[in-house]
Design an enzyme around this catalytic site. Structure first.
Site, PDB file in Angstrom:
ATOM      1  N   LYS A 173       0.843  -1.195   0.000  1.00 20.22           N
ATOM      2  CA  LYS A 173       0.000   0.000   0.000  1.00 20.22           C
ATOM      3  C   LYS A 173       0.878   1.244   0.000  1.00 20.22           C
ATOM      4  CE  LYS A 173      -1.744   2.911   2.776  1.00 20.22           C
ATOM      5  NZ  LYS A 173      -1.689   4.077   1.884  1.00 20.22           N
ATOM      6  N   GLU A 248       9.904   1.390  10.189  1.00 17.20           N
ATOM      7  CA  GLU A 248      10.971   2.342   9.832  1.00 17.20           C
ATOM      8  C   GLU A 248      10.342   3.719   9.949  1.00 17.20           C
ATOM      9  OE1 GLU A 248      14.037   1.625   9.102  1.00 17.20           O
ATOM     10  OE2 GLU A 248      13.909  -0.529   8.827  1.00 17.20           O
ATOM     11  N   CYS A 282      13.939  10.543   5.382  1.00 13.98           N
ATOM     12  CA  CYS A 282      13.968  10.172   6.808  1.00 13.98           C
ATOM     13  C   CYS A 282      15.382  10.280   7.371  1.00 13.98           C
ATOM     14  CB  CYS A 282      13.446   8.758   6.969  1.00 13.98           C
ATOM     15  SG  CYS A 282      14.308   7.582   5.930  1.00 13.98           S
ATOM     16  N   GLU A 383      10.785  16.620  13.331  1.00 13.05           N
ATOM     17  CA  GLU A 383      11.182  16.277  11.967  1.00 13.05           C
ATOM     18  C   GLU A 383      10.451  17.214  11.008  1.00 13.05           C
ATOM     19  OE1 GLU A 383       9.623  12.600  10.365  1.00 13.05           O
ATOM     20  OE2 GLU A 383      11.566  12.178   9.479  1.00 13.05           O
TER      21      GLU A 383
HETATM   22  P1  NAD Z   1       2.707   8.677   7.200  1.00 16.09           P
HETATM   23  O1  NAD Z   1       3.042   7.991   8.486  1.00 16.09           O
HETATM   24  O2  NAD Z   1       1.706   9.754   7.229  1.00 16.09           O
HETATM   25  O3  NAD Z   1       2.146   7.596   6.145  1.00 16.09           O
HETATM   26  C1  NAD Z   1       2.889   6.461   5.766  1.00 16.09           C
HETATM   27  C2  NAD Z   1       1.962   5.410   5.189  1.00 16.09           C
HETATM   28  O4  NAD Z   1       1.061   4.951   6.213  1.00 16.09           O
HETATM   29  C3  NAD Z   1       1.076   5.925   4.051  1.00 16.09           C
HETATM   30  O5  NAD Z   1       0.949   4.921   3.078  1.00 16.09           O
HETATM   31  C4  NAD Z   1      -0.239   6.176   4.759  1.00 16.09           C
HETATM   32  O6  NAD Z   1      -1.359   6.123   3.906  1.00 16.09           O
HETATM   33  C5  NAD Z   1      -0.264   5.028   5.754  1.00 16.09           C
HETATM   34  N1  NAD Z   1      -1.136   5.211   6.925  1.00 16.09           N
HETATM   35  C6  NAD Z   1      -1.523   6.372   7.497  1.00 16.09           C
HETATM   36  N2  NAD Z   1      -2.329   6.111   8.550  1.00 16.09           N
HETATM   37  C7  NAD Z   1      -2.447   4.760   8.642  1.00 16.09           C
HETATM   38  C8  NAD Z   1      -3.139   3.879   9.520  1.00 16.09           C
HETATM   39  N3  NAD Z   1      -3.874   4.325  10.536  1.00 16.09           N
HETATM   40  N4  NAD Z   1      -3.024   2.540   9.329  1.00 16.09           N
HETATM   41  C9  NAD Z   1      -2.259   2.058   8.324  1.00 16.09           C
HETATM   42  N5  NAD Z   1      -1.591   2.849   7.448  1.00 16.09           N
HETATM   43  C10 NAD Z   1      -1.676   4.188   7.603  1.00 16.09           C
HETATM   44  O7  NAD Z   1       4.099   9.136   6.587  1.00 16.09           O
HETATM   45  P2  NAD Z   1       4.366  10.016   5.262  1.00 16.09           P
HETATM   46  O8  NAD Z   1       3.908  11.408   5.542  1.00 16.09           O
HETATM   47  O9  NAD Z   1       3.842   9.300   4.071  1.00 16.09           O
HETATM   48  O10 NAD Z   1       5.968   9.948   5.172  1.00 16.09           O
HETATM   49  C11 NAD Z   1       6.795  10.729   5.935  1.00 16.09           C
HETATM   50  C12 NAD Z   1       7.300  10.000   7.164  1.00 16.09           C
HETATM   51  O11 NAD Z   1       7.902   8.765   6.802  1.00 16.09           O
HETATM   52  C13 NAD Z   1       8.372  10.768   7.895  1.00 16.09           C
HETATM   53  O12 NAD Z   1       8.152  10.717   9.276  1.00 16.09           O
HETATM   54  C14 NAD Z   1       9.651  10.016   7.540  1.00 16.09           C
HETATM   55  O13 NAD Z   1      10.710  10.135   8.453  1.00 16.09           O
HETATM   56  C15 NAD Z   1       9.157   8.625   7.475  1.00 16.09           C
HETATM   57  N6  NAD Z   1      10.094   7.816   6.708  1.00 16.09           N
HETATM   58  C16 NAD Z   1      10.894   6.914   7.375  1.00 16.09           C
HETATM   59  C17 NAD Z   1      11.823   6.158   6.662  1.00 16.09           C
HETATM   60  C18 NAD Z   1      12.718   5.145   7.348  1.00 16.09           C
HETATM   61  O14 NAD Z   1      13.289   4.319   6.652  1.00 16.09           O
HETATM   62  N7  NAD Z   1      12.861   5.174   8.650  1.00 16.09           N
HETATM   63  C19 NAD Z   1      11.938   6.328   5.287  1.00 16.09           C
HETATM   64  C20 NAD Z   1      11.123   7.256   4.653  1.00 16.09           C
HETATM   65  C21 NAD Z   1      10.201   7.986   5.377  1.00 16.09           C
END
Ligand code: NAD
Length: 481
Positions: A173, A248, A282, A383
């Site tokens: 997803k 992650e 990230c 962040e």
């Molecule tokens: P987000 O947490 O808003 O969303 C990530 C994913 O989770 C999306 O596909 C979203 O639709 C889904 N999601 C949201 N709510 C959910 C729920 N209740 N249940 C299941 N899935 C749900 O993150 P974002 O805004 O897309 O990305 C940015 C974040 O991702 C930043 O915090 C960044 O640091 C992190 N990130 C971490 C890494 C790593 O490897 N540690 C890599 C890239 C990004």
């Protein structure tokens, strides 16, 4: 009207059960790039059931049979690298040069796991009985992989490649802001010979389709990359059925520059450890910790390089930094800059929307250096996920380590020093998962990657990626007569 980008379930591109769609916007123009079918809970269920059926085939193939398909998959990713890169650039605004690099990385990671899987196996363990214990690495089953918008192809592939190699099937997803590259990627997987249902892609809102996957009784593992906030929610919900979970999450990584470093080189390279992909990374080293006596010299280089960064049309090969992913994300980042200034930071560079032909409608923001920061300011604690670095000074090595570790996160980091003993001492003292010494690089297909503290649980990449995609079984075989 352009065709709708349908879901990929059971080997077919299909509309969503409820017939809903959403628009993916090109961040460089603010215009609709594609209309995408929006999955809901019924589609999540269809995809999980297809993956469950496919597991009976894929999960029972030998590692070598699976590797043959994955090698073909890697070749196809490579052959379609330009196409995948252009989709990424139009879907989320990544500069085309970076997007091509990402497509190359996707092929390399897929190939790594194709080559790794027949070298990953159990052991024989002597015990105090007549007989022997054998251990087996076995696939988990259906994995639900939920990814963020910032590196859609890379992160989708980092999760999918080891999951498939280990014999699992996948429901992926992607984030709604950038779902397109993995849809095309998954089609290539099918073309390579994955059985229908082994790799499904269901773009849609986290609250509906994400939730349905995390709570689905037929899903064995959830692999999530995204914000710490959503990670907490997922861990809570996955606990209901004791799913395997890897997370992650977010980061607030430090780039530490000591006075004995090659300050010209650090100043020339380190800006790209935060500004690449418009800071939507990230691993972004969004805190620049510099030894007080070297601050002026380092910043002279760092600010000049930042000023020279080419921000513009992400499809132009000269562009180094494209737009942010959405208007909302740019507003969030601008809010952080204003908050930093209110708290006493000085804008040394950037902080403005760039002007220029065709830039007016895109979500652009100049890379921003905030001087005079302290580690307790909001810009140093939260962040930002945009092209903003907060500059903080320190006097001693102990203070540098204390400041770097004074964050709830622990994902990445870098340090610049010519002192070999200090390189190891500081690298070991940092409570963070991946560090580059005199380099921005800390992520490689062969090396484990993952966070300490609130940056996550579990590892991706390297052989650890397979550990987290398998169950470990012990079998005692008696040799008694
Ligand atoms: P987000 O947490 O808003 O969303 C990530 C994913 O989770 C999306 O596909 C979203 O639709 C889904 N999601 C949201 N709510 C959910 C729920 N209740 N249940 C299941 N899935 C749900 O993150 P974002 O805004 O897309 O990305 C940015 C974040 O991702 C930043 O915090 C960044 O640091 C992190 N990130 C971490 C890494 C790593 O490897 N540690 C890599 C890239 C990004």
């Amino acid at each position: 009207m352009a065709a709708i980008e349908n879901l990929l379930i059971d080997g077919e591109r299909v509309p969503s059960a409820e017939g809903r769609t959403f628009d993916s916007v090109n961040p460089a123009t603010g215009e609709v790039f594609r209309t995408v079918a929006e999955a809901g809970s019924e589609d999540a269920d269809r995809a999980v059931r297809a993956a469950t059926r496919a597991f009976e085939d894929w999960g029972t193939r030998t590692p070598i049979q699976r590797a043959k398909v994955l090698y073909r998959f890697a070749d196809l990713i490579e052959e379609h690298a330009d196409e995948l890169a252009l989709i990424e650039t139009r879907d989320m605004g990544m500069a085309i040069g970076d997007a091509r690099w990402c497509a190359g990385n996707a092929a390399a990671v897929m190939r790594y796991y194709a080559g790794a899987i027949d070298k990953f196996f159990g052991s024989t363990i002597p015990v105090d009985r007549d007989g022997i214990v054998l251990t087996f690495r076995e696939p988990i089953g259906v994995t639900a992989l939920i990814t963020p918008w910032n590196f859609p192809l890379n992160i989708g592939n980092w999760k999918t490649a080891p999951a498939l190699a280990a014999g699992n099937t996948v429901v992926l997803k992607p984030a709604s802001l950038s779902p397109l590259s993995v849809l095309r990627y998954a089609e290539l997987g099918l073309e390579a010979g994955l059985p229908p249902g082994a790799l499904n892609v269901v773009p849609g809102p986290g609250a509906a389709v994400g939730d349905a996957l995390v709570e689905h009784p037929l899903v064995g593992k959830v692999g999530f990359t995204g914000s710490t906030e959503v990670g907490v929610e997922i861990a809570r919900k996955a606990a209901g059925t004791i799913k395997r979970v890897t997370l992650e999450l977010g980061g607030k990584s430090a780039c530490i520059v000591f006075a004995d470093a090659d300050l010209e080189k650090a100043g020339r390279m380190a800006p790209f450890s935060v500004f690449e992909n418009a800071g939507q990374d990230c691993c972004a080293r969004s805190r620049l910790l510099v030894e007080a006596s070297a601050k002026d010299e380092l910043l002279e280089h760092y600010v000049a390089v930042t000023r020279g960064i080419v921000v513009g049309d992400p499809e132009s090969p000269d562009t180094q930094v494209g737009p942010l992913v959405s208007a909302g994300q740019r507003e969030t980042v601008e809010g952080y800059i204003a908050r930093g200034v209110e708290e006493g930071a000085t804008v040394l560079e950037g902080g403005i929307r760039p002007e220029g032909d065709g830039l007016g409608t895109g979500f652009y923001l100049r890379p921003t250096v905030l001087g005079d920061c302290t580690n307790d300011m909001v810009v140093a604690r939260e962040e930002i996920f945009g092209p903003v670095v907060s500059v903080i000074t320190f006097e001693t090595e102990e203070e540098a380590v204390r400041l770097a570790n004074d964050t709830p996160y622990g994902l990445s980091g870098s340090l610049w020093t010519r002192d070999g003993a200090r390189q190891l001492r500081v690298a070991r003292a940092l409570r963070t998962g991946a560090i580059g010494v005199n380099s921005n690089s800390s992520v490689f297909p062969q090396a484990p990657f993952g966070g300490y503290k609130q940056s996550g649980v579990g590892k991706e990449l390297g052989m650890e990626g397979l550990v987290h995609n398998t169950e470990l079984k012990s079998v005692f075989v008696s040799t008694e007569r």
